[in-house]
Design an enzyme around this catalytic site. Structure first.
Site, PDB file in Angstrom:
ATOM      1  N   ARG A 101      43.552 -14.811 -55.856  1.00 21.15           N
ATOM      2  CA  ARG A 101      44.435 -15.967 -55.713  1.00 21.15           C
ATOM      3  C   ARG A 101      43.752 -17.090 -54.945  1.00 21.15           C
ATOM      4  O   ARG A 101      43.919 -18.276 -55.260  1.00 21.15           O
ATOM      5  CB  ARG A 101      45.736 -15.555 -55.026  1.00 21.15           C
ATOM      6  CG  ARG A 101      46.895 -16.544 -55.203  1.00 21.15           C
ATOM      7  CD  ARG A 101      46.964 -17.565 -54.109  1.00 21.15           C
ATOM      8  NE  ARG A 101      46.970 -16.932 -52.820  1.00 21.15           N
ATOM      9  CZ  ARG A 101      46.383 -17.452 -51.745  1.00 21.15           C
ATOM     10  NH1 ARG A 101      45.751 -18.611 -51.797  1.00 21.15           N
ATOM     11  NH2 ARG A 101      46.413 -16.814 -50.595  1.00 21.15           N
ATOM     12  N   GLY A 141      35.455 -28.615 -48.495  1.00 23.99           N
ATOM     13  CA  GLY A 141      34.844 -28.544 -47.176  1.00 23.99           C
ATOM     14  C   GLY A 141      35.569 -29.380 -46.143  1.00 23.99           C
ATOM     15  O   GLY A 141      35.277 -30.580 -46.006  1.00 23.99           O
ATOM     16  N   GLU A 144      35.476 -26.857 -39.876  1.00 20.90           N
ATOM     17  CA  GLU A 144      34.161 -26.815 -39.240  1.00 20.90           C
ATOM     18  C   GLU A 144      34.086 -25.659 -38.255  1.00 20.90           C
ATOM     19  O   GLU A 144      35.129 -25.104 -37.858  1.00 20.90           O
ATOM     20  CB  GLU A 144      33.870 -28.145 -38.536  1.00 20.90           C
ATOM     21  CG  GLU A 144      33.786 -29.299 -39.519  1.00 20.90           C
ATOM     22  CD  GLU A 144      33.300 -30.597 -38.898  1.00 20.90           C
ATOM     23  OE1 GLU A 144      33.058 -31.561 -39.650  1.00 20.90           O
ATOM     24  OE2 GLU A 144      33.156 -30.649 -37.647  1.00 20.90           O
ATOM     25  N   SER A 149      41.778 -25.971 -36.345  1.00 21.91           N
ATOM     26  CA  SER A 149      43.118 -26.552 -36.427  1.00 21.91           C
ATOM     27  C   SER A 149      43.156 -28.038 -36.089  1.00 21.91           C
ATOM     28  O   SER A 149      44.225 -28.637 -36.108  1.00 21.91           O
ATOM     29  CB  SER A 149      44.069 -25.793 -35.491  1.00 21.91           C
ATOM     30  OG  SER A 149      44.239 -24.464 -35.921  1.00 21.91           O
ATOM     31  N   CYS A 249      46.185 -32.246 -49.738  1.00 24.22           N
ATOM     32  CA  CYS A 249      45.609 -31.164 -50.527  1.00 24.22           C
ATOM     33  C   CYS A 249      46.005 -29.811 -49.943  1.00 24.22           C
ATOM     34  O   CYS A 249      46.373 -28.879 -50.667  1.00 24.22           O
ATOM     35  CB  CYS A 249      44.088 -31.292 -50.579  1.00 24.22           C
ATOM     36  SG  CYS A 249      43.449 -32.824 -51.282  1.00 24.22           S
ATOM     37  N   ARG A 279      56.001  12.160 -52.663  1.00 23.97           N
ATOM     38  CA  ARG A 279      55.483  12.879 -51.503  1.00 23.97           C
ATOM     39  C   ARG A 279      56.574  13.754 -50.886  1.00 23.97           C
ATOM     40  O   ARG A 279      57.657  13.258 -50.564  1.00 23.97           O
ATOM     41  CB  ARG A 279      54.976  11.883 -50.470  1.00 23.97           C
ATOM     42  CG  ARG A 279      54.606  12.470 -49.125  1.00 23.97           C
ATOM     43  CD  ARG A 279      53.330  13.262 -49.179  1.00 23.97           C
ATOM     44  NE  ARG A 279      52.845  13.555 -47.828  1.00 23.97           N
ATOM     45  CZ  ARG A 279      51.752  14.260 -47.558  1.00 23.97           C
ATOM     46  NH1 ARG A 279      51.022  14.720 -48.561  1.00 23.97           N
ATOM     47  NH2 ARG A 279      51.385  14.486 -46.323  1.00 23.97           N
ATOM     48  N   GLY A 350      51.605   7.245 -44.510  1.00 24.04           N
ATOM     49  CA  GLY A 350      50.905   7.995 -43.474  1.00 24.04           C
ATOM     50  C   GLY A 350      49.415   7.719 -43.496  1.00 24.04           C
ATOM     51  O   GLY A 350      48.975   6.588 -43.709  1.00 24.04           O
ATOM     52  N   GLU A 374      44.704 -22.342 -44.097  1.00 22.67           N
ATOM     53  CA  GLU A 374      45.696 -23.341 -44.498  1.00 22.67           C
ATOM     54  C   GLU A 374      46.755 -23.558 -43.412  1.00 22.67           C
ATOM     55  O   GLU A 374      47.908 -23.851 -43.696  1.00 22.67           O
ATOM     56  CB  GLU A 374      46.387 -22.958 -45.815  1.00 22.67           C
ATOM     57  CG  GLU A 374      45.492 -22.425 -46.904  1.00 22.67           C
ATOM     58  CD  GLU A 374      44.557 -23.466 -47.467  1.00 22.67           C
ATOM     59  OE1 GLU A 374      44.590 -24.613 -47.012  1.00 22.67           O
ATOM     60  OE2 GLU A 374      43.790 -23.117 -48.377  1.00 22.67           O
ATOM     61  N   THR A 376      47.369 -22.125 -39.130  1.00 25.04           N
ATOM     62  CA  THR A 376      47.746 -20.905 -38.434  1.00 25.04           C
ATOM     63  C   THR A 376      49.256 -20.848 -38.219  1.00 25.04           C
ATOM     64  O   THR A 376      49.973 -21.842 -38.386  1.00 25.04           O
ATOM     65  CB  THR A 376      47.051 -20.820 -37.067  1.00 25.04           C
ATOM     66  OG1 THR A 376      47.534 -21.914 -36.252  1.00 25.04           O
ATOM     67  CG2 THR A 376      45.538 -20.920 -37.201  1.00 25.04           C
TER      68      THR A 376
END
Length: 395
Positions: A101, A141, A144, A149, A249, A279, A350, A374, A376
């Site tokens: 994705r 880009g 950096e 942020s 963007c 299980r 488990g 994108e 925090t």
């Protein structure tokens, strides 16, 4: 007049959300789901374990043939799909793996979106058709090494030299960077932040791949190095000046994440349900124990609330009414809840939950990156905090 019989309860769609989708929506969703089942799921555990995506160029061309690259953009070979249809594609791709994705998000919602919205007609004609069919991969880009942020404080610089531009700087954690044919690079200029289209073969430009990741391992992640990169005047995106350009963007890409994170959550919950029914402990399937059913019910509630939120935001985007703060709402909630669904699903399996035989731990570790990129958690909380109070707490 007798009431119509109720439809049967569908454990995979307990709220009947599919009723909100039309035939085209369902066809796109099912096509992407089938492609991911055929081309990604049989191999992704091996790619993840090795920390590589060796067939990224082939996958990009196949995704281009599906119309999944820049699919919500109009013209230039793009599919012109609705925002909801793009979201459904992100959902199915991330149900396979966040790295796949991410490939599509960066290509379409960042690199192609930047060219489509801010580029000249010549730039659009040159790059978008090839990016739409997957023959050219793009990267974006902005981030950096020391400016995650706070992109407004970027140190990458572009200066004029006659009619040319000279770029110097570094970008970090760039998806698709090492395989990109073109990089959209944002840099400080004397006129503010501008975007530049940097072909990968330009002297002074390199994109070494970042290794030793424990998340998004089936994804190409790179550093971008710009040492005296000389570009012609027509390399600059004419429609973007200032931070508003790259942030718009990012908002488009974050929208795809709102859907995509729910794909990882759905895959984990489906795995947990199937496992709980098979299980056995203490003489019967663990799915018959109250504590296990409580976990499954709580996860289903959060998953389908998140899907309703994604669908609502998609309809708002299609109507031209989606605000960035609402995208932050969706990204903050859905990624955070997706991680919790993965973690709880793991407890149902488990010790088996940490094995790559099952997708849960892979999804959980991938989502740790999705939680950060994108924007925090803290940044989206502050976006919403400012919207709620009118007070800016960023600085």
């Amino acid at each position: 007049m007798p009431a119509s019989p109720l439809p049967p309860f569908d454990p995979a769609d307990p709220l009947g959300i599919d009723d909100l989708l039309d035939a085209d929506d369902l066809a796109i969703r099912d096509t992407v789901r089938a492609w991911a089942a055929d081309r990604v799921l049989p191999h992704v555990a091996e790619w993840y374990e090795k920390g590589e995506l060796p067939v990224i160029r082939e996958l990009a061309k196949e995704l281009g043939a599906l119309g999944a690259l820049g699919m919500s953009l109009e013209g230039y070979g793009c599919a012109g799909a609705s925002a909801v249809q793009y979201g459904l594609a992100c959902l199915e791709l991330e149900a396979a793996d966040s790295g796949i994705r991410s490939l599509v998000s960066v290509q379409g919602s960042l690199a192609m979106y930047a060219v489509h919205r801010f580029g000249s007609e010549e730039q659009k004609q040159r790059w978008l058709p090839a990016m739409a069919d997957g023959s050219v991969i793009g990267c974006f880009g902005l981030t950096e090494p020391d400016r995650g942020s706070d992109p407004g404080d970027m140190t990458t610089r572009a200066r004029r030299d006659g009619s040319d531009w000279i770029l110097d700087g570094r970008k970090m954690w760039i998806t698709n960077g090492s395989v990109a044919g073109v990089a959209v690079v944002w840099a400080q200029t004397e006129d503010g932040i501008r975007g530049f289209l940097v072909p990968s073969g330009t002297p002074g430009f390199s994109a070494p791949e970042i290794r030793h990741k424990w998340s998004l391992r089936a994804s190409v992640t790179s550093e971008l190095v710009l040492d005296g990169v000389r570009l012609p005047a027509d390399a600059v995106l004419p429609g973007a000046t200032g931070l508003r350009g790259p942030l718009s963007c990012l908002s488009h890409a974050r929208y795809g994440i709102v859907w995509g994170a729910m794909g990882a959550a759905r895959s984990s919950l489906e795995t947990a349900i199937a496992y709980a029914k098979e299980r056995e402990q203490f003489g019967r399937p663990i799915g018959g124990f109250q504590l296990t059913q409580a976990k499954l019910a709580d996860m289903a509630v959060e998953l389908h609330k998140g899907l309703l939120l994604a669908h609502h935001l998609g309809r708002r985007m299609d109507a031209g009414r989606l605000r960035p703060e609402q995208v932050s709402f969706g990204k903050l909630n859905n990624v955070r809840e997706a991680i919790e669904i993965c973690r709880t699903s793991r407890t149902i399996l488990g010790a088996n939950g940490i094995s790559l035989e099952y997708p849960i731990m892979r999804h959980a570790t991938n989502l740790e990156s999705v939680l950060t990129y994108e924007g925090t958690v803290e940044m989206h909380q502050l976006v919403l905090g400012k919207a709620l109070t009118g007070l800016d707490a960023f600085r």
